[in-house]
Design a protein around this motif. Structure first.
Motif, PDB file in Angstrom:
ATOM      1  N   ALA A  23       1.049  -1.364  -0.229  1.00 47.74           N
ATOM      2  CA  ALA A  23      -0.310  -0.040   0.113  1.00 47.74           C
ATOM      3  C   ALA A  23       0.367   1.512  -0.034  1.00 47.74           C
ATOM      4  CB  ALA A  23      -0.889   0.359   1.786  1.00 47.74           C
ATOM      5  N   PHE A  26       2.303   1.735  -3.497  1.00 45.20           N
ATOM      6  CA  PHE A  26       1.050   1.916  -4.047  1.00 45.20           C
ATOM      7  C   PHE A  26       0.899   3.657  -4.393  1.00 45.20           C
ATOM      8  CE2 PHE A  26      -3.857   2.936  -4.696  1.00 45.20           C
ATOM      9  CZ  PHE A  26      -4.001   2.995  -5.578  1.00 45.20           C
ATOM     10  N   ASP A  27       0.703   3.955  -3.306  1.00 47.60           N
ATOM     11  CA  ASP A  27       0.738   6.045  -3.296  1.00 47.60           C
ATOM     12  C   ASP A  27       2.579   6.211  -3.052  1.00 47.60           C
ATOM     13  OD1 ASP A  27      -1.716   5.409  -1.072  1.00 47.60           O
ATOM     14  OD2 ASP A  27      -0.280   4.978   0.578  1.00 47.60           O
ATOM     15  N   ARG A  30       1.311   5.528  -7.645  1.00 51.55           N
ATOM     16  CA  ARG A  30       0.455   5.789  -8.233  1.00 51.55           C
ATOM     17  C   ARG A  30      -0.137   7.265  -8.624  1.00 51.55           C
ATOM     18  NH1 ARG A  30      -4.046   8.365  -8.635  1.00 51.55           N
ATOM     19  NH2 ARG A  30      -6.425   7.390  -9.198  1.00 51.55           N
ATOM     20  N   THR A  51      -4.592   2.367 -13.969  1.00 55.17           N
ATOM     21  CA  THR A  51      -3.689   2.416 -13.376  1.00 55.17           C
ATOM     22  C   THR A  51      -3.958   0.974 -12.111  1.00 55.17           C
ATOM     23  OG1 THR A  51      -3.444   4.553 -13.636  1.00 55.17           O
ATOM     24  CG2 THR A  51      -3.017   3.805 -11.244  1.00 55.17           C
ATOM     25  N   PHE A  55      -1.126  -1.538 -10.839  1.00 53.39           N
ATOM     26  CA  PHE A  55      -1.115  -1.922  -9.718  1.00 53.39           C
ATOM     27  C   PHE A  55      -1.240  -3.517  -9.243  1.00 53.39           C
ATOM     28  CE2 PHE A  55      -0.170   2.078  -9.292  1.00 53.39           C
ATOM     29  CZ  PHE A  55       1.330   2.284  -8.673  1.00 53.39           C
ATOM     30  N   TRP A  59       1.023  -6.588  -7.698  1.00 50.41           N
ATOM     31  CA  TRP A  59       1.166  -7.525  -6.619  1.00 50.41           C
ATOM     32  C   TRP A  59       0.949  -9.474  -7.040  1.00 50.41           C
ATOM     33  CZ3 TRP A  59       0.809  -7.682  -1.568  1.00 50.41           C
ATOM     34  CH2 TRP A  59       0.317  -8.824  -1.082  1.00 50.41           C
TER      35      TRP A  59
END
Length: 192
Positions: A23, A26-27, A30, A51, A55, A59
Motif C-alpha cells: 500500500a 502504491f501511494d 500511483r 492504473t 498495480f 501484486w
C-alpha cells in the motif's frame, strides 16, 4: 527518477505478502502511473482502470518483478504502456460496435481542431511503435528516466536502447514534421 526514495525495503516486505508495504508503494507511485496512463489514453476513467490493473499486475507478479536502480517505477511504467495499449484495443473494438448501432442526435463538443489533430497524430505515432519502443520513448522522453535504466527496464543493453531512441526521434521528426511551429520571418526574410 532523480531523488526517488529507495523502494528496496518496502519491496522486500511486499514480496513477503506485506499488504501495508505494498500500500505504501502504491501511494508512492500511483500519481505518476496515473499521469502516464492519462497521457496514453483519451478517457480519464480508462486511465483509472489502467492504473488499477498495473498495480494488480505488480501484486500478482511480486515474486518475479526486479527493481531497477532500487525502484519499481520503471517496471510500473513499462507495464502501464502495455496495459494502456490493450485498453485502447478493447476501446476501439467497443467503439466500432457502437458505430454500427443506429444513432440519434449528434452531440459533439467544441474542441480546438488544431490541438485535437496534434494529440491524435502524436497518439497514432506512439501507438504504431512496438511495445519496447513505446516504453523506451515514455521512460526517457517523458519520464526522464536515464537511458541505462530504461534499457534495463525493457530488457535491452544501453547501446541498443540508444540506437532505438535515435531511430525513434528520427521517425517522430518525419511523422510529425508539419506540426512544428513555424518560424516567423521579417519582411527582409530573416527570423524575427
Amino acid at each position: 527518477m532523480i531523488d526517488e526514495p529507495d523502494d528496496g525495503p518496502l519491496w522486500a516486505r511486499a514480496q513477503r505478502d506485506d499488504g501495508a508495504a505494498f500500500a505504501e508503494l502504491f501511494d508512492r507511485h500511483r500519481p505518476r502511473i496515473h499521469r502516464r496512463a492519462t497521457s496514453l489514453l483519451a478517457d480519464a476513467h480508462d486511465a483509472e482502470d489502467v492504473t488499477a490493473a498495473v498495480f494488480y499486475e505488480l501484486w500478482r507478479k511480486r515474486r518475479s518483478v526486479v527493481l531497477v536502480a532500487g525502484s519499481v517505477a520503471p517496471w510500473l511504467l513499462v507495464t502501464t504502456v502495455s496495459v494502456a495499449r490493450n485498453s485502447r484495443r478493447a476501446t476501439m473494438r467497443y467503439r466500432r460496435l457502437l458505430a454500427d448501432l443506429p444513432r440519434g442526435d449528434d452531440h459533439t463538443a467544441a474542441v480546438d481542431a488544431e490541438d485535437l489533430e496534434v494529440r491524435d497524430r502524436l497518439r497514432a505515432t506512439v501507438r504504431s511503435l512496438s511495445p519496447t519502443d513505446a516504453a523506451l520513448l515514455v521512460l526517457t522522453g517523458v519520464e526522464d528516466v536515464p537511458v541505462w535504466q530504461a534499457a534495463e527496464a525493457v530488457g535491452l543493453k544501453p547501446s541498443a536502447a540508444r540506437v532505438r531512441l535515435h531511430r525513434l526521434r528520427r521517425r517522430l521528426r518525419a511523422d510529425l514534421h508539419d506540426l512544428a511551429p513555424s518560424v516567423r520571418t521579417t519582411p527582409e526574410g530573416s527570423p524575427s
